[in-house]
Design a protein around this motif. Structure first.
Motif, short mmCIF file in Angstrom:
data_model
loop_
_atom_site.label_atom_id
_atom_site.label_comp_id
_atom_site.label_asym_id
_atom_site.label_seq_id
_atom_site.Cartn_x
_atom_site.Cartn_y
_atom_site.Cartn_z
N HIS A 1 2.98 8.73 5.17
CA HIS A 1 3.43 9.93 5.87
C HIS A 1 2.64 10.13 7.16
O HIS A 1 2.94 11.06 7.92
N SER A 2 1.64 9.28 7.39
CA SER A 2 0.76 9.47 8.54
C SER A 2 1.31 8.75 9.77
O SER A 2 1.35 7.52 9.81
N PRO A 3 1.71 9.50 10.81
CA PRO A 3 2.18 8.84 12.03
C PRO A 3 1.08 8.04 12.72
O PRO A 3 1.36 7.02 13.36
N GLU A 4 -0.17 8.48 12.58
CA GLU A 4 -1.28 7.75 13.20
C GLU A 4 -1.47 6.38 12.54
O GLU A 4 -1.65 5.37 13.23
N ALA B 1 0.86 -1.19 0.00
CA ALA B 1 0.00 0.00 0.00
C ALA B 1 0.89 1.24 0.00
O ALA B 1 1.67 1.45 0.93
N ASP B 2 0.79 2.04 -1.06
CA ASP B 2 1.62 3.24 -1.19
C ASP B 2 0.77 4.47 -0.89
O ASP B 2 -0.04 4.89 -1.71
N GLU B 3 0.94 5.03 0.29
CA GLU B 3 0.18 6.19 0.75
C GLU B 3 -1.33 5.97 0.57
O GLU B 3 -2.02 6.80 -0.05
N PRO B 4 -1.89 4.88 1.10
CA PRO B 4 -3.30 4.56 0.84
C PRO B 4 -4.28 5.57 1.41
O PRO B 4 -5.42 5.63 0.96
N THR B 5 -3.85 6.37 2.38
CA THR B 5 -4.74 7.38 2.97
C THR B 5 -4.29 8.80 2.64
O THR B 5 -4.87 9.76 3.13
N GLY B 6 -3.27 8.94 1.80
CA GLY B 6 -2.66 10.25 1.56
C GLY B 6 -3.56 11.26 0.90
O GLY B 6 -3.40 12.46 1.11
N ALA B 7 -4.52 10.81 0.08
CA ALA B 7 -5.38 11.74 -0.65
C ALA B 7 -6.73 11.94 0.03
O ALA B 7 -7.62 12.56 -0.55
N LEU B 8 -6.87 11.44 1.26
CA LEU B 8 -8.17 11.47 1.93
C LEU B 8 -8.15 12.43 3.11
O LEU B 8 -7.11 12.67 3.73
N ASP B 9 -9.34 12.93 3.46
CA ASP B 9 -9.45 13.74 4.67
C ASP B 9 -9.37 12.83 5.89
O ASP B 9 -9.36 11.60 5.77
N GLY B 10 -9.28 13.42 7.06
CA GLY B 10 -9.04 12.65 8.28
C GLY B 10 -10.07 11.56 8.52
O GLY B 10 -9.71 10.43 8.86
N ARG B 11 -11.35 11.88 8.35
CA ARG B 11 -12.40 10.90 8.61
C ARG B 11 -12.32 9.72 7.64
O ARG B 11 -12.38 8.56 8.05
N ASN B 12 -12.17 10.02 6.35
CA ASN B 12 -12.06 8.95 5.37
C ASN B 12 -10.76 8.17 5.52
O ASN B 12 -10.73 6.97 5.30
N ALA B 13 -9.68 8.86 5.88
CA ALA B 13 -8.40 8.18 6.09
C ALA B 13 -8.53 7.17 7.23
O ALA B 13 -8.02 6.04 7.13
N ASP B 14 -9.21 7.55 8.30
CA ASP B 14 -9.41 6.63 9.43
C ASP B 14 -10.23 5.42 9.00
O ASP B 14 -9.94 4.28 9.38
N ALA B 15 -11.27 5.66 8.19
CA ALA B 15 -12.13 4.57 7.75
C ALA B 15 -11.37 3.58 6.87
O ALA B 15 -11.51 2.36 7.00
N VAL B 16 -10.54 4.11 5.96
CA VAL B 16 -9.75 3.25 5.08
C VAL B 16 -8.72 2.47 5.89
O VAL B 16 -8.51 1.27 5.67
N ALA B 17 -8.07 3.13 6.83
CA ALA B 17 -7.10 2.44 7.69
C ALA B 17 -7.78 1.33 8.49
O ALA B 17 -7.23 0.23 8.64
#
Length: 223
Positions: free
Chosen positions: A202-205, A167-183
């Motif tokens: 790039h996301s430490p979370e 997975a190459d930056e799988p949440t990089g193009a998403l806002d926080g809420r969507n990034a959390d859901a994808v993660a």
């Protein structure tokens, strides 16, 4: 023996002055069920490393063994077959086919074997339900939100149950809420699989939720 063994992996590119070294003696071992976050600044070589592990790019030197197979010792056709069956990819951009439904997009990796079977369709539909898109099977990508498109891409990457999921930056193009859901989706499904997950981020979370974290620094992967 680990299912992924990377030994003294290097990658450089020629320039008029001197070779540009991107990876310099990377060492890595990973076993089934494990996950690894690769972190580091932009340009540090994270995407290059994933491309080599996915047999999309060749190393300058060193070796890669995935499930006991060196993909770079295979013919071009054998390598493509190995990549299709053993490696799944999730990118920052979902790369869904706009003319196809969500279900058809998830089935697309199976078409290299010929026509998808009804069992394949059932598995794809189940994966889409798992990622929260059970009511979107006949929708097209333009009818989905960014987070939904990325979840569809995860289902597509998992439809063959690959040994190695990259997975190459799988949440990089998403806002926080969507990034959390994808993660959440990616990590919950990975925890049930016997495969391996490597994510550049790039996301430490996101990195903190992975089993292990390593940093790319001056071409080397540091635990």
């Amino acid at each position: 023996m680990p299912d992924l063994v990377v030994h003294h992996l290097s990658k450089s590119y020629p320039t008029p002055a001197e070779p540009l070294v991107v990876l310099d003696g990377v060492e890595l071992e990973l076993s089934r069920g494990e996950s690894l976050a690769v972190v580091g600044p932009s340009g540090s070589g994270k995407s290059t490393l994933l491309a080599i592990l996915g047999a999309l790019d060749e190393p300058t030197s060193g070796s890669v063994q995935i499930g006991g197979v060196d993909p770079f010792s295979l013919s071009e056709r054998q390598q493509a077959r190995f990549r299709a069956k053993s490696i799944g990819f999730v990118f920052q951009d979902h790369y869904l086919l706009p003319q196809c439904t969500v279900l058809e997009n998830v089935l697309a990796p199976l078409l290299s074997d010929g026509k998808a079977t009804s069992e394949d369709a059932d598995r794809a539909a189940e994966l889409l339900r798992r990622v929260g898109l059970g009511e979107r099977l006949t929708h097209r990508p333009a009818q989905l939100s960014g987070g939904e498109r990325q979840r569809a891409a995860i289902a597509r990457a998992l439809v063959r149950d690959p040994l190695l999921l990259l997975a190459d930056e799988p949440t990089g193009a998403l806002d926080g809420r969507n990034a959390d859901a994808v993660a959440d989706v990616l990590l919950s499904i990975q925890s049930e699989r016997e495969g391996m997950l490597i994510a550049a981020t790039h996301s430490p979370e996101f990195a903190a939720r992975m089993g292990r974290t390593a940093r790319l620094c001056e071409g080397q992967l540091l635990s």
